[in-house]
Motif scaffolding. Sequence first.
Motif, PDB file in Angstrom:
ATOM      1  N   ILE A 124       2.342  -6.453   7.612  1.00  6.95           N
ATOM      2  CA  ILE A 124       3.052  -5.428   8.380  1.00  6.95           C
ATOM      3  C   ILE A 124       2.352  -4.089   8.175  1.00  6.95           C
ATOM      4  O   ILE A 124       2.099  -3.689   7.037  1.00  6.95           O
ATOM      5  CB  ILE A 124       4.518  -5.317   7.928  1.00  6.95           C
ATOM      6  CG1 ILE A 124       5.225  -6.661   8.049  1.00  6.95           C
ATOM      7  CG2 ILE A 124       5.248  -4.252   8.743  1.00  6.95           C
ATOM      8  CD1 ILE A 124       6.595  -6.682   7.408  1.00  6.95           C
ATOM      9  N   THR A 125       2.040  -3.398   9.264  1.00  5.36           N
ATOM     10  CA  THR A 125       1.374  -2.098   9.195  1.00  5.36           C
ATOM     11  C   THR A 125       2.309  -1.013   9.725  1.00  5.36           C
ATOM     12  O   THR A 125       2.820  -1.118  10.841  1.00  5.36           O
ATOM     13  CB  THR A 125       0.081  -2.107  10.038  1.00  5.36           C
ATOM     14  OG1 THR A 125      -0.761  -3.168   9.592  1.00  5.36           O
ATOM     15  CG2 THR A 125      -0.662  -0.787   9.901  1.00  5.36           C
ATOM     16  N   SER A 126       2.520   0.036   8.938  1.00  7.89           N
ATOM     17  CA  SER A 126       3.374   1.154   9.350  1.00  7.89           C
ATOM     18  C   SER A 126       2.555   2.105  10.215  1.00  7.89           C
ATOM     19  O   SER A 126       1.713   2.847   9.705  1.00  7.89           O
ATOM     20  CB  SER A 126       3.920   1.892   8.124  1.00  7.89           C
ATOM     21  OG  SER A 126       4.710   1.034   7.334  1.00  7.89           O
ATOM     22  N   ILE A 127       2.797   2.088  11.507  1.00  8.12           N
ATOM     23  CA  ILE A 127       1.953   2.872  12.416  1.00  8.12           C
ATOM     24  C   ILE A 127       2.380   4.336  12.480  1.00  8.12           C
ATOM     25  O   ILE A 127       1.632   5.169  12.975  1.00  8.12           O
ATOM     26  CB  ILE A 127       1.955   2.255  13.828  1.00  8.12           C
ATOM     27  CG1 ILE A 127       3.382   2.182  14.393  1.00  8.12           C
ATOM     28  CG2 ILE A 127       1.318   0.874  13.802  1.00  8.12           C
ATOM     29  CD1 ILE A 127       3.435   1.600  15.801  1.00  8.12           C
ATOM     30  N   GLY A 128       3.560   4.663  11.963  1.00  6.07           N
ATOM     31  CA  GLY A 128       4.025   6.052  12.009  1.00  6.07           C
ATOM     32  C   GLY A 128       3.626   6.863  10.796  1.00  6.07           C
ATOM     33  O   GLY A 128       3.979   8.036  10.681  1.00  6.07           O
ATOM     34  N   ILE A 129       2.874   6.263   9.859  1.00  3.72           N
ATOM     35  CA  ILE A 129       2.471   6.942   8.638  1.00  3.72           C
ATOM     36  C   ILE A 129       0.952   7.058   8.624  1.00  3.72           C
ATOM     37  O   ILE A 129       0.245   6.114   8.987  1.00  3.72           O
ATOM     38  CB  ILE A 129       2.948   6.176   7.387  1.00  3.72           C
ATOM     39  CG1 ILE A 129       4.480   6.059   7.407  1.00  3.72           C
ATOM     40  CG2 ILE A 129       2.479   6.857   6.107  1.00  3.72           C
ATOM     41  CD1 ILE A 129       5.037   5.235   6.266  1.00  3.72           C
ATOM     42  N   ALA A 130       0.447   8.210   8.213  1.00  2.00           N
ATOM     43  CA  ALA A 130      -0.995   8.430   8.175  1.00  2.00           C
ATOM     44  C   ALA A 130      -1.684   7.342   7.369  1.00  2.00           C
ATOM     45  O   ALA A 130      -1.205   6.929   6.317  1.00  2.00           O
ATOM     46  CB  ALA A 130      -1.292   9.803   7.567  1.00  2.00           C
ATOM     47  N   GLN A 131      -2.808   6.872   7.862  1.00  2.00           N
ATOM     48  CA  GLN A 131      -3.643   5.839   7.260  1.00  2.00           C
ATOM     49  C   GLN A 131      -3.034   4.437   7.348  1.00  2.00           C
ATOM     50  O   GLN A 131      -3.593   3.487   6.813  1.00  2.00           O
ATOM     51  CB  GLN A 131      -3.995   6.171   5.801  1.00  2.00           C
ATOM     52  CG  GLN A 131      -4.857   7.418   5.662  1.00  2.00           C
ATOM     53  CD  GLN A 131      -5.254   7.692   4.232  1.00  2.00           C
ATOM     54  OE1 GLN A 131      -4.717   8.575   3.576  1.00  2.00           O
ATOM     55  NE2 GLN A 131      -6.215   6.929   3.745  1.00  2.00           N
ATOM     56  N   GLY A 132      -1.898   4.292   8.015  1.00  2.00           N
ATOM     57  CA  GLY A 132      -1.328   2.972   8.287  1.00  2.00           C
ATOM     58  C   GLY A 132      -1.199   2.073   7.075  1.00  2.00           C
ATOM     59  O   GLY A 132      -1.811   0.994   7.047  1.00  2.00           O
ATOM     60  N   PRO A 133      -0.411   2.443   6.061  1.00  2.00           N
ATOM     61  CA  PRO A 133      -0.236   1.566   4.908  1.00  2.00           C
ATOM     62  C   PRO A 133       0.353   0.217   5.311  1.00  2.00           C
ATOM     63  O   PRO A 133       1.150   0.137   6.249  1.00  2.00           O
ATOM     64  CB  PRO A 133       0.718   2.344   3.996  1.00  2.00           C
ATOM     65  CG  PRO A 133       1.440   3.275   4.921  1.00  2.00           C
ATOM     66  CD  PRO A 133       0.439   3.642   5.979  1.00  2.00           C
TER      67      PRO A 133
ATOM     68  N   GLU B 243       0.829  -1.202   0.000  1.00  2.00           N
ATOM     69  CA  GLU B 243       0.000   0.000   0.000  1.00  2.00           C
ATOM     70  C   GLU B 243       0.864   1.252   0.000  1.00  2.00           C
ATOM     71  O   GLU B 243       1.889   1.320   0.685  1.00  2.00           O
ATOM     72  CB  GLU B 243      -0.921   0.007   1.224  1.00  2.00           C
ATOM     73  CG  GLU B 243      -2.003  -1.061   1.163  1.00  2.00           C
ATOM     74  CD  GLU B 243      -2.982  -0.968   2.312  1.00  2.00           C
ATOM     75  OE1 GLU B 243      -4.084  -1.545   2.188  1.00  2.00           O
ATOM     76  OE2 GLU B 243      -2.662  -0.325   3.331  1.00  2.00           O
ATOM     77  N   VAL B 244       0.424   2.236  -0.763  1.00  2.00           N
ATOM     78  CA  VAL B 244       1.097   3.529  -0.858  1.00  2.00           C
ATOM     79  C   VAL B 244       0.069   4.615  -0.559  1.00  2.00           C
ATOM     80  O   VAL B 244      -1.051   4.563  -1.076  1.00  2.00           O
ATOM     81  CB  VAL B 244       1.690   3.742  -2.264  1.00  2.00           C
ATOM     82  CG1 VAL B 244       2.343   5.118  -2.365  1.00  2.00           C
ATOM     83  CG2 VAL B 244       2.691   2.649  -2.593  1.00  2.00           C
ATOM     84  N   VAL B 245       0.440   5.587   0.270  1.00  2.06           N
ATOM     85  CA  VAL B 245      -0.442   6.716   0.560  1.00  2.06           C
ATOM     86  C   VAL B 245       0.103   7.946  -0.158  1.00  2.06           C
ATOM     87  O   VAL B 245       1.259   8.327   0.030  1.00  2.06           O
ATOM     88  CB  VAL B 245      -0.537   6.980   2.076  1.00  2.06           C
ATOM     89  CG1 VAL B 245      -1.433   8.190   2.353  1.00  2.06           C
ATOM     90  CG2 VAL B 245      -1.064   5.759   2.802  1.00  2.06           C
ATOM     91  N   THR B 246      -0.730   8.558  -1.000  1.00  2.00           N
ATOM     92  CA  THR B 246      -0.296   9.730  -1.763  1.00  2.00           C
ATOM     93  C   THR B 246      -0.335  10.980  -0.886  1.00  2.00           C
ATOM     94  O   THR B 246      -0.871  10.976   0.224  1.00  2.00           O
ATOM     95  CB  THR B 246      -1.191   9.944  -2.985  1.00  2.00           C
ATOM     96  OG1 THR B 246      -2.503  10.346  -2.527  1.00  2.00           O
ATOM     97  CG2 THR B 246      -1.310   8.669  -3.804  1.00  2.00           C
ATOM     98  N   LYS B 247       0.194  12.071  -1.438  1.00  2.00           N
ATOM     99  CA  LYS B 247       0.230  13.330  -0.694  1.00  2.00           C
ATOM    100  C   LYS B 247      -1.173  13.860  -0.397  1.00  2.00           C
ATOM    101  O   LYS B 247      -1.364  14.604   0.569  1.00  2.00           O
ATOM    102  CB  LYS B 247       1.037  14.376  -1.471  1.00  2.00           C
ATOM    103  CG  LYS B 247       2.528  14.089  -1.498  1.00  2.00           C
ATOM    104  CD  LYS B 247       3.301  15.220  -2.134  1.00  2.00           C
ATOM    105  CE  LYS B 247       3.014  15.311  -3.632  1.00  2.00           C
ATOM    106  NZ  LYS B 247       3.860  16.363  -4.272  1.00  2.00           N
ATOM    107  N   ASP B 248      -2.153  13.482  -1.236  1.00  2.00           N
ATOM    108  CA  ASP B 248      -3.522  13.916  -0.971  1.00  2.00           C
ATOM    109  C   ASP B 248      -4.333  12.824  -0.263  1.00  2.00           C
ATOM    110  O   ASP B 248      -5.552  12.779  -0.337  1.00  2.00           O
ATOM    111  CB  ASP B 248      -4.223  14.368  -2.257  1.00  2.00           C
ATOM    112  CG  ASP B 248      -4.240  13.284  -3.323  1.00  2.00           C
ATOM    113  OD1 ASP B 248      -3.636  12.216  -3.082  1.00  2.00           O
ATOM    114  OD2 ASP B 248      -4.852  13.506  -4.383  1.00  2.00           O
ATOM    115  N   HIS B 249      -3.597  11.899   0.402  1.00  3.04           N
ATOM    116  CA  HIS B 249      -4.183  10.906   1.311  1.00  3.04           C
ATOM    117  C   HIS B 249      -5.044   9.850   0.616  1.00  3.04           C
ATOM    118  O   HIS B 249      -5.958   9.301   1.228  1.00  3.04           O
ATOM    119  CB  HIS B 249      -4.989  11.602   2.412  1.00  3.04           C
ATOM    120  CG  HIS B 249      -4.227  12.654   3.144  1.00  3.04           C
ATOM    121  ND1 HIS B 249      -3.120  12.366   3.911  1.00  3.04           N
ATOM    122  CD2 HIS B 249      -4.389  14.009   3.186  1.00  3.04           C
ATOM    123  CE1 HIS B 249      -2.638  13.493   4.413  1.00  3.04           C
ATOM    124  NE2 HIS B 249      -3.377  14.499   3.981  1.00  3.04           N
TER     125      HIS B 249
END
Length: 227
Positions: A166-175, A24-30
């Motif tokens: 694996i969930t990245s908890i330090g990034i918005a929306q937890g990719p 999963e990738v979160v873009t700059k506009d979420h």
Amino acid sequence: MLKAMSDYLAAQKNISFEYDTNLEVVTKDHQKLLLASSGEVDLSRPDKFRATRKGGFANVEMVFDGKVLTLLGKDANAYAQVDAPGTVDQLVDALRDKYHKPVPGADLLLSNVYDELMHDVKNVKDLGSGVIGGTECDHLAFRAKDVDWQIWIAQGEHPYPCRYVITSIGIAQGPQYSIQISDWEAGTDAKADDFAFKAPAGAKKIDVKELRDIDELPSHFAPGGGK
């Protein structure tokens, strides 16, 4: 249950499986985007490894014979080789830390899976059973310093990992990054020739720095990349 899985994996000299990954990738506009790929892995301890991965942006093969690592970009028909004598454990570390080209689900290929996964873990939950690809599994969830992660382990005498998330908890929306394993085989015989690289017809040998778009995250998805 995790320790039993780790001990089982470490005891297997030869392992092969197919896998599907989602990154999963979160873009700059979420907006959350999902990149999917599939491949196969063959491992012969302590020092033989072959993996393929095909996604929307790359078709890659990686071969390691205990001495030389070969990375082949099939779409470009180009390959690079580097001297990397050692074990599969050492190769996994070098790919991640030196070449920034991690192997899918690399944590699960190491000889000390339990120690690697439990590093910095501060909370564990047993979530009971789940079914992955028709296989009943034990479902465990973990919280560590920088990530949350979950694993589904096949029940029975062959406790192999069926899914790892694996969930990245330090990034918005937890990719999340997930790998799902199928067609698991262990104990099958392997020959040295199975891990010998044979360059395709017309393939060009290049420097490893020249290989492009062989990662799961293509260059135009990187921060600052083009549209």
